[in-house]
Design an enzyme around this catalytic site. Structure first.
Site, PDB file in Angstrom:
ATOM      1  N   HIS B  78       0.848  -1.199   0.000  1.00 10.97           N
ATOM      2  CA  HIS B  78       0.000   0.000   0.000  1.00 10.97           C
ATOM      3  C   HIS B  78       0.885   1.252   0.000  1.00 10.97           C
ATOM      4  O   HIS B  78       0.683   2.166  -0.797  1.00 10.97           O
ATOM      5  CB  HIS B  78      -0.924  -0.014   1.213  1.00 10.97           C
ATOM      6  CG  HIS B  78      -1.603   1.296   1.482  1.00 10.97           C
ATOM      7  ND1 HIS B  78      -2.610   1.784   0.684  1.00 10.97           N
ATOM      8  CD2 HIS B  78      -1.415   2.233   2.440  1.00 10.97           C
ATOM      9  CE1 HIS B  78      -3.014   2.961   1.142  1.00 10.97           C
ATOM     10  NE2 HIS B  78      -2.302   3.264   2.216  1.00 10.97           N
ATOM     11  N   ASP B 107       6.570  22.642 -25.716  1.00  8.92           N
ATOM     12  CA  ASP B 107       6.487  21.281 -25.177  1.00  8.92           C
ATOM     13  C   ASP B 107       7.502  21.201 -24.048  1.00  8.92           C
ATOM     14  O   ASP B 107       8.158  22.183 -23.712  1.00  8.92           O
ATOM     15  CB  ASP B 107       6.807  20.242 -26.277  1.00  8.92           C
ATOM     16  CG  ASP B 107       6.212  18.877 -25.939  1.00  8.92           C
ATOM     17  OD1 ASP B 107       6.471  18.378 -24.822  1.00  8.92           O
ATOM     18  OD2 ASP B 107       5.478  18.317 -26.773  1.00  8.92           O
ATOM     19  N   TRP B 143       7.095  -0.238   3.863  1.00 10.62           N
ATOM     20  CA  TRP B 143       7.530   0.470   2.644  1.00 10.62           C
ATOM     21  C   TRP B 143       8.942   1.019   2.828  1.00 10.62           C
ATOM     22  O   TRP B 143       9.626   1.324   1.865  1.00 10.62           O
ATOM     23  CB  TRP B 143       6.551   1.578   2.268  1.00 10.62           C
ATOM     24  CG  TRP B 143       6.782   2.897   2.929  1.00 10.62           C
ATOM     25  CD1 TRP B 143       6.397   3.239   4.186  1.00 10.62           C
ATOM     26  CD2 TRP B 143       7.450   4.045   2.384  1.00 10.62           C
ATOM     27  NE1 TRP B 143       6.779   4.530   4.463  1.00 10.62           N
ATOM     28  CE2 TRP B 143       7.434   5.056   3.375  1.00 10.62           C
ATOM     29  CE3 TRP B 143       8.064   4.321   1.155  1.00 10.62           C
ATOM     30  CZ2 TRP B 143       7.999   6.303   3.184  1.00 10.62           C
ATOM     31  CZ3 TRP B 143       8.628   5.579   0.981  1.00 10.62           C
ATOM     32  CH2 TRP B 143       8.590   6.552   1.981  1.00 10.62           C
ATOM     33  N   SER B 170      12.708   6.502 -13.784  1.00  9.11           N
ATOM     34  CA  SER B 170      11.637   7.299 -14.380  1.00  9.11           C
ATOM     35  C   SER B 170      11.535   8.671 -13.706  1.00  9.11           C
ATOM     36  O   SER B 170      11.439   9.700 -14.389  1.00  9.11           O
ATOM     37  CB  SER B 170      10.316   6.541 -14.254  1.00  9.11           C
ATOM     38  OG  SER B 170       9.230   7.406 -14.377  1.00  9.11           O
ATOM     39  N   SER B 171      11.599   8.682 -12.367  1.00  7.84           N
ATOM     40  CA  SER B 171      11.495   9.965 -11.660  1.00  7.84           C
ATOM     41  C   SER B 171      12.669  10.872 -11.976  1.00  7.84           C
ATOM     42  O   SER B 171      12.501  12.082 -12.128  1.00  7.84           O
ATOM     43  CB  SER B 171      11.470   9.752 -10.142  1.00  7.84           C
ATOM     44  OG  SER B 171      10.383   8.987  -9.782  1.00  7.84           O
ATOM     45  N   HIS B 254      12.899  11.422   3.681  1.00 11.32           N
ATOM     46  CA  HIS B 254      12.283  12.660   4.150  1.00 11.32           C
ATOM     47  C   HIS B 254      12.174  13.717   3.058  1.00 11.32           C
ATOM     48  O   HIS B 254      11.106  14.293   2.880  1.00 11.32           O
ATOM     49  CB  HIS B 254      12.917  13.221   5.415  1.00 11.32           C
ATOM     50  CG  HIS B 254      11.956  14.186   6.027  1.00 11.32           C
ATOM     51  ND1 HIS B 254      10.887  13.769   6.772  1.00 11.32           N
ATOM     52  CD2 HIS B 254      11.816  15.507   5.887  1.00 11.32           C
ATOM     53  CE1 HIS B 254      10.144  14.817   7.078  1.00 11.32           C
ATOM     54  NE2 HIS B 254      10.685  15.889   6.565  1.00 11.32           N
ATOM     55  N   GLU B 256      11.731  13.102   0.146  1.00 10.95           N
ATOM     56  CA  GLU B 256      10.648  12.584  -0.697  1.00 10.95           C
ATOM     57  C   GLU B 256       9.293  13.158  -0.285  1.00 10.95           C
ATOM     58  O   GLU B 256       8.485  13.512  -1.143  1.00 10.95           O
ATOM     59  CB  GLU B 256      10.626  11.053  -0.639  1.00 10.95           C
ATOM     60  CG  GLU B 256       9.416  10.389  -1.284  1.00 10.95           C
ATOM     61  CD  GLU B 256       9.432  10.415  -2.804  1.00 10.95           C
ATOM     62  OE1 GLU B 256      10.455  10.850  -3.374  1.00 10.95           O
ATOM     63  OE2 GLU B 256       8.436  10.017  -3.416  1.00 10.95           O
ATOM     64  N   TYR B 258       8.740  16.019   0.965  1.00  6.19           N
ATOM     65  CA  TYR B 258       8.667  17.396   0.474  1.00  6.19           C
ATOM     66  C   TYR B 258       8.518  17.434  -1.033  1.00  6.19           C
ATOM     67  O   TYR B 258       7.883  18.341  -1.572  1.00  6.19           O
ATOM     68  CB  TYR B 258       9.884  18.205   0.951  1.00  6.19           C
ATOM     69  CG  TYR B 258       9.819  18.404   2.437  1.00  6.19           C
ATOM     70  CD1 TYR B 258       8.884  19.275   2.972  1.00  6.19           C
ATOM     71  CD2 TYR B 258      10.604  17.669   3.294  1.00  6.19           C
ATOM     72  CE1 TYR B 258       8.748  19.420   4.333  1.00  6.19           C
ATOM     73  CE2 TYR B 258      10.484  17.800   4.662  1.00  6.19           C
ATOM     74  CZ  TYR B 258       9.556  18.676   5.181  1.00  6.19           C
ATOM     75  OH  TYR B 258       9.407  18.796   6.523  1.00  6.19           O
ATOM     76  N   SER B 269      -1.487  27.302  -4.496  1.00  8.32           N
ATOM     77  CA  SER B 269      -1.145  28.702  -4.761  1.00  8.32           C
ATOM     78  C   SER B 269      -1.730  29.193  -6.077  1.00  8.32           C
ATOM     79  O   SER B 269      -1.799  30.394  -6.314  1.00  8.32           O
ATOM     80  CB  SER B 269       0.383  28.886  -4.802  1.00  8.32           C
ATOM     81  OG  SER B 269       0.947  28.491  -3.592  1.00  8.32           O
ATOM     82  N   HIS B 303      15.052  12.413  12.161  1.00  8.02           N
ATOM     83  CA  HIS B 303      13.936  12.478  13.119  1.00  8.02           C
ATOM     84  C   HIS B 303      12.995  11.292  12.956  1.00  8.02           C
ATOM     85  O   HIS B 303      12.094  11.116  13.750  1.00  8.02           O
ATOM     86  CB  HIS B 303      13.193  13.822  13.041  1.00  8.02           C
ATOM     87  CG  HIS B 303      12.428  14.042  11.769  1.00  8.02           C
ATOM     88  ND1 HIS B 303      12.260  15.268  11.204  1.00  8.02           N
ATOM     89  CD2 HIS B 303      11.780  13.179  10.943  1.00  8.02           C
ATOM     90  CE1 HIS B 303      11.542  15.163  10.097  1.00  8.02           C
ATOM     91  NE2 HIS B 303      11.234  13.907   9.919  1.00  8.02           N
ATOM     92  N   HIS B 304      13.217  10.488  11.907  1.00  2.94           N
ATOM     93  CA  HIS B 304      12.442   9.251  11.760  1.00  2.94           C
ATOM     94  C   HIS B 304      13.017   8.137  12.619  1.00  2.94           C
ATOM     95  O   HIS B 304      12.445   7.066  12.707  1.00  2.94           O
ATOM     96  CB  HIS B 304      12.425   8.791  10.308  1.00  2.94           C
ATOM     97  CG  HIS B 304      11.676   9.715   9.401  1.00  2.94           C
ATOM     98  ND1 HIS B 304      10.346   9.558   9.100  1.00  2.94           N
ATOM     99  CD2 HIS B 304      12.067  10.837   8.739  1.00  2.94           C
ATOM    100  CE1 HIS B 304       9.949  10.516   8.299  1.00  2.94           C
ATOM    101  NE2 HIS B 304      10.976  11.318   8.066  1.00  2.94           N
ATOM    102  N   THR B 329       6.830  26.846   6.355  1.00  6.30           N
ATOM    103  CA  THR B 329       5.500  26.305   6.080  1.00  6.30           C
ATOM    104  C   THR B 329       4.432  27.249   6.625  1.00  6.30           C
ATOM    105  O   THR B 329       3.405  27.487   5.980  1.00  6.30           O
ATOM    106  CB  THR B 329       5.349  24.903   6.704  1.00  6.30           C
ATOM    107  OG1 THR B 329       6.517  24.151   6.419  1.00  6.30           O
ATOM    108  CG2 THR B 329       4.142  24.189   6.135  1.00  6.30           C
ATOM    109  N   LYS B 332       3.851  30.087   4.309  1.00  6.36           N
ATOM    110  CA  LYS B 332       2.966  29.747   3.199  1.00  6.36           C
ATOM    111  C   LYS B 332       1.512  29.775   3.622  1.00  6.36           C
ATOM    112  O   LYS B 332       0.661  30.375   2.947  1.00  6.36           O
ATOM    113  CB  LYS B 332       3.322  28.353   2.675  1.00  6.36           C
ATOM    114  CG  LYS B 332       4.566  28.369   1.816  1.00  6.36           C
ATOM    115  CD  LYS B 332       4.881  26.994   1.302  1.00  6.36           C
ATOM    116  CE  LYS B 332       5.897  27.067   0.196  1.00  6.36           C
ATOM    117  NZ  LYS B 332       5.337  27.573  -1.057  1.00  6.36           N
ATOM    118  N   ARG B 451       1.420   0.177  15.070  1.00  8.28           N
ATOM    119  CA  ARG B 451       1.026   0.048  13.667  1.00  8.28           C
ATOM    120  C   ARG B 451       1.535  -1.264  13.088  1.00  8.28           C
ATOM    121  O   ARG B 451       2.319  -1.970  13.720  1.00  8.28           O
ATOM    122  CB  ARG B 451       1.580   1.232  12.876  1.00  8.28           C
ATOM    123  CG  ARG B 451       3.095   1.255  12.817  1.00  8.28           C
ATOM    124  CD  ARG B 451       3.608   2.577  12.306  1.00  8.28           C
ATOM    125  NE  ARG B 451       3.597   2.643  10.856  1.00  8.28           N
ATOM    126  CZ  ARG B 451       4.557   3.241  10.119  1.00  8.28           C
ATOM    127  NH1 ARG B 451       5.590   3.818  10.716  1.00  8.28           N
ATOM    128  NH2 ARG B 451       4.495   3.281   8.821  1.00  8.28           N
TER     129      ARG B 451
END
Lengths: 182, 526
Positions: B78, B107, B143, B170-171, B254, B256, B258, B269, B303-304, B329, B332, B451
């Site tokens: 998932h 293009d 994951w 690809s990314s 991390h 990722e 963002y 925006s 921090h993870h 943040t 924003k 979890r």
């Protein structure tokens, strides 16, 4: 106009090449992080967890002082074991490596698992008492009527203050029962 | 001169073919954008189906529907499917459709690479889904693929590793293309500070992608070598360290998040000024805030892993940098609110999703600030509080923005207005069911429910049942969205070129639907 678009295509390609180098560089950087981690965090871990008990004081023996160490043994509750130190006391120079032995016997007709828990008197001595090898590090399985002699290797930290001339090392054996399924 | 013509991006176009070949061989940014978005939508349903199976199992304590091994595979897949195969492609799809239109470019900079970066995705998706059917099933290491578990799993793990390699390539190609397009292909007069926020946020996200995706590729390659070629990067028995894997993974992981949230900020925006009929408040502070988030986002990864046994100094460093991210943040969020302030507001579906985003994403951000604090984090680590927190950022953040963006630009893409009433229903049901699903999880986490476990203690039953009901409502509501999009493609009121009364920007100067080729002659921006 045509020349301008041509130059855009060419400059796009150059830009792409530079950015691809960044991607390649970061792929390599990922691998660089492995030795970097060992260098930075590996050193940190060593100071944090690697047994300072074992490493530090062995080098310095203080022959000018002696500490009397008394040995004690107890069995808790319903555990049918006999348990005794093979010597009553030792005179120990701080920093000197000491080997002693305890002996225990399972008096019952069933195999029993026991776990020894050490304690020190006076309690302040615990901070200076470094066990390098001890049967209390693991639980002990004794078959019916089995007798086993087990070692303790320790040293007294030379930093021990002078007002602790005598230390008692006491062990108590507890029975370890497999947890009953509810 | 003929050679020169062939090199001009706008002219790199195969003869217009019908049928499937058109889609396989297309180099048109709009076609590829459409492909990305459909792919993302279908993978959203696949990942959603997995989530619903998880929630069905958790409806009641005990094991009813799936075996624990399969449950672990579901939670793992998932996450992988949603992050890599749904949200990422959705934003790349938006970039493909919108960036050339917004910047006045004919293009993307590299149309053929663009085609390649899309057509890699289906192969990765097949690898991921097929891994359920190999001996041992799909990877069940979470994951995050933490070692040493991921070193031990069956062949499903290898398939996941290769899928991540393909998705990563690809990314990276996508990011390269986007950076070059934004920096090199803008219309004359479109200076960096006249560029829409969506382009700015994607630019920062693309640079983040370019720097961290290769690190993930390297990390899973090390994992592959540990598994099959006798290396010991992460195997403690051979002198490696499993904690190293966590550092490497989160060095990617991390940034990722963002990468996934910055383009969402860009979409919001764009929407809020349109329906407030005011220009975006504080563009000059928006841009540095975006860059700050990008830079800080690269220095907070540990921090993870506050519970792995870090020195206090390191814990403090990562705690403070994480807390610091709340500042840009907050800038924003303040700017969006100030844009709405005294605006002439209307509440069409895109605006509803943008305001909904502000409301729920802020909850995700605030709970993130709480989790940034070491003592709190140690308490809540691996509980449902974390699950609730990151779904508030990833679903309420990115997915809400994606829905809003889709409704906002759909008339431009299809030439038809979507069904507004259905859109409003979609929004309200989504908002209610989303909160019904995830608010209980905050309380479950605070009460200590861990979890990634298929069973739980009896006292957690009521809240879990609520969450499951919410999840099914949320899942079914998304079928409304799919129906509304398809309906809009086929029919609907004709859309004008400007579509929305307050809409400003180059994309609204071309007719709706946007012709196959736009801005072959660059527009001039004053």
């Amino acid at each position: 106009m045509m020349v301008k678009t041509m130059s855009i295509v060419a400059s796009n390609r150059r830009f792409l090449a530079k950015l691809s180098l960044v991607a390649l560089g970061m792929f390599g950087f990922g691998y660089l992080l492995a030795p970097l981690y060992d260098r930075l965090c590996g050193a940190e871990r060593a100071t944090q967890t690697a047994a300072k008990d074992a490493a530090r004081p062995v080098t310095r023996v203080d022959p000018t002082r002696t500490v009397a160490v008394q040995y004690d043994a107890n069995v808790h509750g319903s555990l049918h074991w006999s348990f005794r130190p093979l010597q009553k006391t030792s005179q120990v120079h701080p920093g000197e490596l000491v080997h002693i032995r305890y002996e225990m016997t399972n008096e019952s007709n069933e195999p029993v698992i026991g776990q020894a828990v050490p304690s020190y008197a006076p309690p302040a001595a615990a901070a200076y008492f470094h066990k390098i090898e001890c049967f209390c590090f693991k639980s002990q399985l004794l078959r019916p009527h089995e007798t086993r002699s087990v070692p303790v290797v320790f040293l007294i930290d030379p930093a021990i203050p002078g007002d602790l001339p005598t230390i008692t090392l006491s062990y108590t054996f507890f029975e370890v029962r497999p947890r009953k399924s509810a | 001169m003929q050679v020169a013509l062939d090199n001009v991006p706008a002219v790199v176009q195969l003869p217009h073919q019908g049928g499937i070949l058109r889609w396989i061989r297309t180099t048109n940014h709009k076609d590829i954008g459409t492909l990305y978005l459909f792919f993302s939508m279908s993978m959203l349903l696949v990942g959603g189906l997995m989530a619903l199976t998880i929630r069905a199992e958790l409806f009641q304590p005990g094991l009813q529907i799936v075996r624990p091994e399969f449950f672990n595979q579901l939670t793992t897949m998932h996450g992988l499917v949603m992050v890599f195969a749904s949200i990422m492609p959705a934003f790349v799809g938006f970039a493909n459709w919108q960036l050339p239109l917004m910047l006045g470019a004919p293009d993307m900079a590299f149309p053929r690479l663009n085609n390649l970066s899309f057509w890699l995705l289906p192969f990765a998706a097949v690898l991921l889904v097929a891994s359920f059917f190999v001996p041992g099933g799909a990877t069940a290491a979470g994951w995050t693929l933490y070692a040493p578990l991921s070193v031990q799993m069956g062949p499903g793990m290898d398939m996941a590793i290769f899928a991540i390699h393909i998705l990563g390539i690809s990314s990276i190609i996508g990011a390269l293309n986007i950076i070059v397009t934004i920096l090199n292909m803008r219309a004359p007069g479109m200076t960096l500070f006249k560029m829409p926020m969506f382009a700015w946020t994607w630019l920062v996200a693309a640079f983040l992608l370019l720097t961290v995706m290769p690190v993930l590729a390297g990390t899973v390659t090390m994992l592959l070598f540990d598994r099959h070629f006798g290396t010991h990067f992460f195997d403690a028995a051979g002198g490696g360290d499993p904690v190293l894997f966590q550092h490497l993974f989160w060095f990617f992981g991390h940034p990722e998040v963002y990468i996934l949230i910055l383009p969402a900020f860009g979409i919001v925006s764009a929407i809020i000024p349109t329906f407030s009929r005011k220009p975006l408040f504080g563009l000059r502070s928006m841009v540095p805030a975006t860059c700050m988030i990008g830079i800080l986002g690269g220095s907070v990864w540990a921090h993870h892993m506050f519970t792995v046994g870090m020195p206090v100094g390191a814990q403090l460093f990562f705690m403070y940098t994480t807390l610091l991210i709340a500042v840009p943040t907050g800038v924003k969020v303040f700017n969006w609110l100030a844009t709405m302030w005294q605006g002439s507001l209307t509440f069409e579906t895109p605006m509803l999703f943008a305001i909904g985003f502000l409301f729920v994403f802020t909850i995700g951000g605030l709970t993130g600030v709480m989790l940034a604090m070491v003592p709190v984090d140690v308490q809540l680590h691996q509980t449902y509080y974390i699950v609730a927190h990151f779904h508030y950022t990833m679903v309420a953040g990115t997915l809400f923005a994606l829905f809003g963006g889709t409704y906002y630009w759909l008339p431009k893409w299809t030439g038809h207005m979507y069904d507004e009433k259905l859109g409003q229903w979609h929004f309200w049901l989504t908002l209610i069911f989303f909160n019904l699903t995830f608010i209980p999880m905050f309380f479950l986490g605070l009460a200590g429910m861990p979890r990634r476990i298929p069973d739980y203690a009896l006292q957690f039953t009521n809240l879990n049942s609520l969450a499951t009901i919410g999840a099914f409502g949320f899942g079914l509501t998304q079928l409304l969205f799919a129906y509304n999009v398809i309906k809009c493609i086929r029919s609907g009121e004709r859309a004008t070129a400007q579509v929305w009364e307050g809409a400003k920007g180059l994309e609204w100067t071309v007719p709706s639907p946007a012709p196959h080729h736009t801005f072959s002659t660059p527009p001039v921006v004053e």
